[in-house]
Design an enzyme around this catalytic site. Structure first.
Site, PDB file in Angstrom:
ATOM      1  N   LYS A   1       3.101  -2.904   5.597  1.00  0.00           N
ATOM      2  CA  LYS A   1       3.158  -2.757   4.139  1.00  0.00           C
ATOM      3  C   LYS A   1       4.562  -2.377   3.666  1.00  0.00           C
ATOM      4  O   LYS A   1       4.980  -2.798   2.577  1.00  0.00           O
ATOM      5  CB  LYS A   1       2.113  -1.748   3.668  1.00  0.00           C
TER       6      LYS A   1
ATOM      7  N   SER B   1       0.850  -1.193   0.000  1.00  0.00           N
ATOM      8  CA  SER B   1       0.000   0.000   0.000  1.00  0.00           C
ATOM      9  C   SER B   1       0.876   1.229   0.000  1.00  0.00           C
ATOM     10  O   SER B   1       1.958   1.233   0.597  1.00  0.00           O
ATOM     11  CB  SER B   1      -0.896   0.017   1.250  1.00  0.00           C
TER      12      SER B   1
ATOM     13  N   TYR C   1      -0.231  -0.557  10.074  1.00  0.00           N
ATOM     14  CA  TYR C   1      -0.463  -0.932   8.672  1.00  0.00           C
ATOM     15  C   TYR C   1       0.721  -0.526   7.798  1.00  0.00           C
ATOM     16  O   TYR C   1       1.182  -1.302   6.949  1.00  0.00           O
ATOM     17  CB  TYR C   1      -1.745  -0.231   8.218  1.00  0.00           C
TER      18      TYR C   1
HETATM   19  N1  LIG Z   1      -8.914  -1.204  -0.928  1.00  0.00           N
HETATM   20  C1  LIG Z   1      -7.859  -0.431  -1.177  1.00  0.00           C
HETATM   21  O1  LIG Z   1      -7.966   0.660  -1.758  1.00  0.00           O
HETATM   22  C2  LIG Z   1      -6.497  -0.891  -0.777  1.00  0.00           C
HETATM   23  C3  LIG Z   1      -5.427   0.005  -0.922  1.00  0.00           C
HETATM   24  C4  LIG Z   1      -4.144  -0.413  -0.603  1.00  0.00           C
HETATM   25  C5  LIG Z   1      -3.945  -1.722  -0.163  1.00  0.00           C
HETATM   26  N2  LIG Z   1      -5.009  -2.571   0.001  1.00  0.00           N
HETATM   27  C6  LIG Z   1      -4.742  -3.928   0.444  1.00  0.00           C
HETATM   28  O2  LIG Z   1      -5.453  -4.835  -0.369  1.00  0.00           O
HETATM   29  C7  LIG Z   1      -5.744  -6.026   0.390  1.00  0.00           C
HETATM   30  C8  LIG Z   1      -7.225  -6.341   0.304  1.00  0.00           C
HETATM   31  O3  LIG Z   1      -7.941  -5.277   0.912  1.00  0.00           O
HETATM   32  P1  LIG Z   1      -9.505  -5.034   0.667  1.00  0.00           P
HETATM   33  O4  LIG Z   1      -9.670  -3.578   0.477  1.00  0.00           O
HETATM   34  O5  LIG Z   1     -10.019  -5.971  -0.357  1.00  0.00           O
HETATM   35  O6  LIG Z   1     -10.092  -5.415   2.113  1.00  0.00           O
HETATM   36  P2  LIG Z   1     -11.319  -6.373   2.556  1.00  0.00           P
HETATM   37  O7  LIG Z   1     -11.501  -6.131   4.007  1.00  0.00           O
HETATM   38  O8  LIG Z   1     -12.475  -6.161   1.641  1.00  0.00           O
HETATM   39  O9  LIG Z   1     -10.771  -7.850   2.300  1.00  0.00           O
HETATM   40  C9  LIG Z   1      -9.774  -8.430   3.093  1.00  0.00           C
HETATM   41  C10 LIG Z   1     -10.105  -9.905   3.273  1.00  0.00           C
HETATM   42  O10 LIG Z   1      -9.042 -10.515   4.027  1.00  0.00           O
HETATM   43  C11 LIG Z   1      -9.638 -11.480   4.903  1.00  0.00           C
HETATM   44  N3  LIG Z   1      -8.726 -11.759   6.025  1.00  0.00           N
HETATM   45  C12 LIG Z   1      -8.417 -10.929   7.051  1.00  0.00           C
HETATM   46  N4  LIG Z   1      -7.570 -11.528   7.898  1.00  0.00           N
HETATM   47  C13 LIG Z   1      -7.297 -12.772   7.387  1.00  0.00           C
HETATM   48  C14 LIG Z   1      -6.480 -13.853   7.797  1.00  0.00           C
HETATM   49  N5  LIG Z   1      -5.759 -13.794   8.928  1.00  0.00           N
HETATM   50  N6  LIG Z   1      -6.445 -14.955   7.020  1.00  0.00           N
HETATM   51  C15 LIG Z   1      -7.168 -15.032   5.874  1.00  0.00           C
HETATM   52  N7  LIG Z   1      -7.986 -14.046   5.450  1.00  0.00           N
HETATM   53  C16 LIG Z   1      -8.042 -12.920   6.197  1.00  0.00           C
HETATM   54  C17 LIG Z   1     -10.928 -10.828   5.343  1.00  0.00           C
HETATM   55  O11 LIG Z   1     -11.869 -11.770   5.838  1.00  0.00           O
HETATM   56  C18 LIG Z   1     -11.395 -10.131   4.057  1.00  0.00           C
HETATM   57  O12 LIG Z   1     -12.291 -10.939   3.313  1.00  0.00           O
HETATM   58  C19 LIG Z   1      -5.230  -5.760   1.801  1.00  0.00           C
HETATM   59  O13 LIG Z   1      -3.943  -6.298   1.935  1.00  0.00           O
HETATM   60  C20 LIG Z   1      -5.176  -4.251   1.860  1.00  0.00           C
HETATM   61  O14 LIG Z   1      -4.273  -3.800   2.823  1.00  0.00           O
HETATM   62  C21 LIG Z   1      -6.267  -2.176  -0.282  1.00  0.00           C
END
Ligand SMILES: NC(=O)c1ccc[n+]([C@@H]2O[C@H](COP(=O)([O-])OP(=O)(O)OC[C@H]3O[C@@H](n4cnc5c(N)ncnc54)[C@H](O)[C@@H]3O)[C@@H](O)[C@H]2O)c1
Length: 300
Positions: free
Chosen positions: A167, A150, A163
């Site tokens: 990251k 991220s 976080y």
């Molecule tokens: N959404 C964004 O704009 C954004 C930006 C930068 C980085 N990210 C990264 O992208 C990734 C996905 O994020 P998202 O926005 O889809 O979030 P989200 O909350 O929609 O999905 C995350 C999923 O991870 C699962 N999870 C959490 N802990 C877990 C574990 N210990 N074992 C297995 N599964 C687990 C959750 O149940 C959830 O379904 C993350 O790593 C997040 O940090 C997202």
């Protein structure tokens, strides 16, 4: 199809971005282990089983998928996630380290449990899954790892000590693994994605429809490409996504030097700092739409 015959493990693939990665890899021909423990945004337990729901989606369009309900944060459990791929499909060719939670607080309000839980899921989780998957990849002489990072970790973001630490650590592991594993035919890259998911819901006003450029599916084509043979020459890179674009991050590198034969003493360094390194101080913070950044580097 880019991934015919390949086997992928996508962590946290029951929702949000991970679901899109799983769907995209499956649509390119990969058999997919859909890992998700179905926790809430902060890692709290729920009764939900989004992993099985995504598998059903993949199977409904003729793809192959099996769920894995173990936590990436636990070393032994991560081994079972990888074993699911080997048992069900005979290999693990692709690993997407995506599972994540957030517990945002400023430093002085963040308690130890908030730090530990976020680092355990993102950073340790990525290590755990890679540690179990890579021996299979090395034995096969090929592999693809995509680590989801991220810009909060690459540049900093207010309220995200835990976080950002995780990251940024994922970026560091990406570089190390890229170096160590290239000779085994394994590439390791990172993506700082963007998409309207529950993780970013608080950034959009209540009830506001997110713009089309925040469709989580927009991230997935790059992951499918990086997972393919077509990206064999792409290793150790950090990509981003914004608007309708994929981006490439510059690696951290020195941008200015202050040299003095024999080294510096503190008083002379203080005298000359501003005219030498001080003229090149870098902004920190995420770059916002319009090119604005949360510039703290020059704040007194
Ligand atoms: N959404 C964004 O704009 C954004 C930006 C930068 C980085 N990210 C990264 O992208 C990734 C996905 O994020 P998202 O926005 O889809 O979030 P989200 O909350 O929609 O999905 C995350 C999923 O991870 C699962 N999870 C959490 N802990 C877990 C574990 N210990 N074992 C297995 N599964 C687990 C959750 O149940 C959830 O379904 C993350 O790593 C997040 O940090 C997202």
């Amino acid at each position: 199809m880019l991934l015919e015959g390949r086997v992928a493990v996508v962590t946290g693939a029951g929702r949000g971005l991970g679901r899109e990665f799983a769907l995209a890899l499956a649509s390119e021909g990969a058999a997919v282990v859909v890992n998700d423990i179905g926790v809430g945004l902060r890692g709290e337990t729920t009764e939900e089983d989004p992993a099985s729901a995504v598998c059903a989606e993949i199977e409904a369009v003729g793809g192959r998928a099996v769920p894995a309900h173990d936590s990436v944060a636990d070393f032994e459990a991560a081994g079972r996630i990888v074993a699911t791929a080997v048992d069900a499909f005979g290999a693990v060719d692709i690993l997407v380290n995506n599972a994540g939670i957030v517990r945002d607080r400023t430093l002085v309000k963040m308690d130890e449990a908030d730090f530990d839980a976020v680092v355990a899921t993102h950073l340790k989780g990525a290590f755990n899954c890679a540690r179990h998957a890579v021996p299979h990849m090395k034995a096969a002489g090929r592999g693809r790892i995509v680590n989801i990072t991220s810009s909060a970790g690459l540049r900093g973001n207010f309220g995200q000590t835990n976080y950002a630490a995780a990251k940024a650590g994922i970026m560091g592991m990406t570089f190390v693994w890229a170096l160590e594993l290239a000779r085994s035919g394994i590439t390791v890259n990172a993506l700082a994605p963007a998409g309207a998911t529950r993780m970013t819901a608080s950034l959009h006003g209540d009830g506001d429809e997110p713009p089309p450029t925040l469709d989580p599916a927009l991230n997935a084509p790059l992951v499918a490409f990086l997972a393919s043979d077509r990206a064999a020459h792409v290793n150790g890179q950090v990509f981003g996504r914004t608007d309708w674009s994929f981006t490439l991050f510059q690696h951290p590198k020195p941008v200015a030097w202050m040299h003095r034969d024999g080294g510096w003493d503190a008083a002379t360094l203080a005298d000359q700092f501003d005219t030498m390194l001080g003229a090149h101080l870098q902004p920190v913070g995420m770059v916002m739409p319009g090119g604005l950044s949360q510039d703290a580097a020059r704040t007194p």
